[in-house]
Design a protein around this motif. Structure first.
Motif, PDB file in Angstrom:
ATOM      1  N   ASP A 196       0.870  -1.139  -0.038  1.00 37.49           N
ATOM      2  CA  ASP A 196       0.083   0.239  -0.021  1.00 37.49           C
ATOM      3  C   ASP A 196       0.715   1.127   0.127  1.00 37.49           C
ATOM      4  O   ASP A 196       1.653   1.454   0.986  1.00 37.49           O
ATOM      5  N   LEU A 197       0.758   2.286  -0.953  1.00 37.26           N
ATOM      6  CA  LEU A 197       1.658   3.294  -1.112  1.00 37.26           C
ATOM      7  C   LEU A 197       1.564   4.198   0.095  1.00 37.26           C
ATOM      8  O   LEU A 197       2.619   4.813   0.432  1.00 37.26           O
ATOM      9  N   ALA A 198       0.434   4.039   0.836  1.00 36.35           N
ATOM     10  CA  ALA A 198       0.435   5.066   1.969  1.00 36.35           C
ATOM     11  C   ALA A 198       1.393   4.703   2.851  1.00 36.35           C
ATOM     12  O   ALA A 198       1.684   5.635   3.875  1.00 36.35           O
ATOM     13  N   ARG A 199       1.937   3.510   3.075  1.00 34.75           N
ATOM     14  CA  ARG A 199       3.216   3.090   3.966  1.00 34.75           C
ATOM     15  C   ARG A 199       4.181   3.944   3.856  1.00 34.75           C
ATOM     16  O   ARG A 199       5.205   3.946   4.554  1.00 34.75           O
ATOM     17  N   LEU A 200       4.202   4.626   2.663  1.00 32.77           N
ATOM     18  CA  LEU A 200       5.643   5.165   2.089  1.00 32.77           C
ATOM     19  C   LEU A 200       5.453   6.620   2.442  1.00 32.77           C
ATOM     20  O   LEU A 200       6.334   7.344   1.764  1.00 32.77           O
ATOM     21  N   SER A 201       4.479   7.076   3.038  1.00 28.49           N
ATOM     22  CA  SER A 201       4.311   8.415   3.382  1.00 28.49           C
ATOM     23  C   SER A 201       5.417   9.421   3.847  1.00 28.49           C
ATOM     24  O   SER A 201       5.628  10.433   3.553  1.00 28.49           O
ATOM     25  N   ASP A 202       6.210   8.641   4.707  1.00 36.19           N
ATOM     26  CA  ASP A 202       7.239   9.286   5.458  1.00 36.19           C
ATOM     27  C   ASP A 202       8.645   9.171   4.913  1.00 36.19           C
ATOM     28  O   ASP A 202       9.805   9.489   5.286  1.00 36.19           O
ATOM     29  N   SER A 203       8.558   8.215   3.681  1.00 38.08           N
ATOM     30  CA  SER A 203       9.878   7.933   3.082  1.00 38.08           C
ATOM     31  C   SER A 203      10.426   8.959   2.040  1.00 38.08           C
ATOM     32  O   SER A 203       9.745   9.949   1.799  1.00 38.08           O
ATOM     33  N   ALA A 204      11.696   9.262   1.824  1.00 40.30           N
ATOM     34  CA  ALA A 204      12.480   9.967   0.871  1.00 40.30           C
ATOM     35  C   ALA A 204      11.992   9.415  -0.574  1.00 40.30           C
ATOM     36  O   ALA A 204      12.137   8.068  -0.586  1.00 40.30           O
ATOM     37  N   GLY A 209      11.880  14.681 -13.334  1.00 38.98           N
ATOM     38  CA  GLY A 209      11.666  16.137 -13.374  1.00 38.98           C
ATOM     39  C   GLY A 209      10.201  16.540 -13.657  1.00 38.98           C
ATOM     40  O   GLY A 209       9.555  15.605 -14.118  1.00 38.98           O
ATOM     41  N   PRO A 210       9.880  17.522 -12.925  1.00 38.90           N
ATOM     42  CA  PRO A 210       8.330  18.135 -12.819  1.00 38.90           C
ATOM     43  C   PRO A 210       7.961  18.333 -14.452  1.00 38.90           C
ATOM     44  O   PRO A 210       6.685  18.536 -14.672  1.00 38.90           O
ATOM     45  N   GLU A 211       9.037  18.530 -15.478  1.00 40.98           N
ATOM     46  CA  GLU A 211       8.448  18.735 -16.737  1.00 40.98           C
ATOM     47  C   GLU A 211       7.889  17.355 -17.569  1.00 40.98           C
ATOM     48  O   GLU A 211       7.639  17.418 -18.781  1.00 40.98           O
ATOM     49  N   ARG A 234      15.811  14.620  -8.110  1.00 38.43           N
ATOM     50  CA  ARG A 234      15.180  14.577  -9.468  1.00 38.43           C
ATOM     51  C   ARG A 234      15.992  14.064 -10.430  1.00 38.43           C
ATOM     52  O   ARG A 234      17.054  14.729 -10.646  1.00 38.43           O
ATOM     53  N   SER A 235      15.744  13.214 -11.544  1.00 40.90           N
ATOM     54  CA  SER A 235      16.474  12.820 -12.553  1.00 40.90           C
ATOM     55  C   SER A 235      15.505  12.410 -13.485  1.00 40.90           C
ATOM     56  O   SER A 235      14.757  11.303 -13.261  1.00 40.90           O
TER      57      SER A 235
END
Length: 315
Positions: A196-204, A209-211, A234-235
């Motif tokens: 469940d992705l919610a378990r990664l809420s505190d992860s780095a 990139g945002p583009e 970001r890469s």
């Protein structure tokens, strides 16, 4: 009777936005474009463009004609394709635009296959490749600067296609969560176990990139899980993200086709409990898919997609 060449000029003006850009695309001068538009207005008996400031804009009549021009030009392209098929010409230049992982996993194998076939026959098919994100690729196709675009869409970020185009699905693939094995172990995750992705809420997090649309996919997937990801790096090179995951720098969401053929280090891959899927499409202008060279290229592209799916399933 309306002149098809003048309708094409109007359609190019609508697509490229300015007289200068349309002239460049059609290998004409700006005065020649203006003359063709003036002649079209005389044929129609109504204005098709109007000047606003220093820029020409389509009138409602012009917009109506462009919508019909798209159909007429598609039909002409289809007729040309059928004639080429009758002549038996399977050779030519196919201009392709694709996003990076598709260029690596799909276009490169097709290119090698074409070159190998060329060595055994007298004919040849020449490819020209331009790497672009899907939004830019579809705009390039709409402007008729390429013959075919390879693009993608996500279940959380569906892809819209411009009018006058035909699209076919090449493959579907899961988006996988990539973690360092120690990170997965701390979470009590077994290799390959869904999470469940919610378990990664505190992860780095490590993201493109945002583009890129992949960045927006990650934002939406995490948002649906109830959190905003804390981004540490970001890469837009997914191989860099994989290396950083293997170094323990953070978590990443990676479409399966972006994974290197050999993982760069210890990486634990997991499907999402609420799956996110990426679909890859080939898109062409309506009518052109019957062109022998484009049809041949698309056949090879579908074969490469089937092979890529089987290979990546083993990772």
């Amino acid at each position: 009777m309306l002149d098809v060449r003048r309708l094409r000029v109007l359609q190019y003006l609508a697509t490229h936005g300015t007289v200068a850009a349309a002239a460049e695309a059609l290998y004409l001068t700006a005065p020649a474009i203006s003359q063709q538009l003036a002649a079209l207005e005389r044929e129609v008996g109504l204005p098709v463009v109007e000047k606003r400031g220093r820029t020409l804009h389509l009138t409602p009549v012009g917009e109506l004609l462009v919508s019909h021009a798209e159909i007429v030009l598609s039909d002409l392209a289809a007729a040309e394709s059928d004639l080429e098929a009758i002549r038996g010409r399977g050779h030519g230049i196919v201009r392709v635009t694709a996003f990076a992982s598709a260029a690596r996993a799909l276009i490169a194998p097709v290119w090698k296959q074409i070159l190998d076939a060329e060595a055994e026959t007298e004919g040849s098919l020449t490819l020209e490749l331009f790497e672009q994100e899907p939004e830019s690729a579809l705009e390039t196709l709409r402007r008729r600067d390429v013959d075919l675009a390879v693009v993608h869409g996500y279940t959380v970020l569906p892809r819209d296609f411009p009018g006058g185009c035909e699209q076919t699905k090449l493959l579907e693939e899961p988006v996988l969560l990539a973690l360092h094995p120690e990170h997965a172990a701390r979470m009590g995750l077994k290799p390959g176990e869904s999470v469940d992705l919610a378990r990664l809420s505190d992860s780095a997090w490590l993201t493109p990139g945002p583009e890129t649309s992949c960045y927006e996919m990650i934002q939406r997937a995490c948002g649906a899980a109830g959190f905003v990801p804390t981004i540490r790096s970001r890469s837009s090179d997914f191989s860099v993200l994989a290396v950083l995951v293997a170094a323990g720098a953070g978590a990443a969401l990676l479409p399966r086709m972006t994974l290197p053929d050999t993982l760069p280090g210890p990486i634990s891959l997991h499907r999402l409990l609420h799956p996110v899927t990426r679909t890859v499409y080939s898109v062409s202008q309506s009518g052109t898919s019957r062109r022998p060279d484009i049809r041949y290229f698309q056949q090879l592209l579908h074969q490469a997609a089937e092979t890529a799916v089987l290979q990546k399933q083993q990772i």
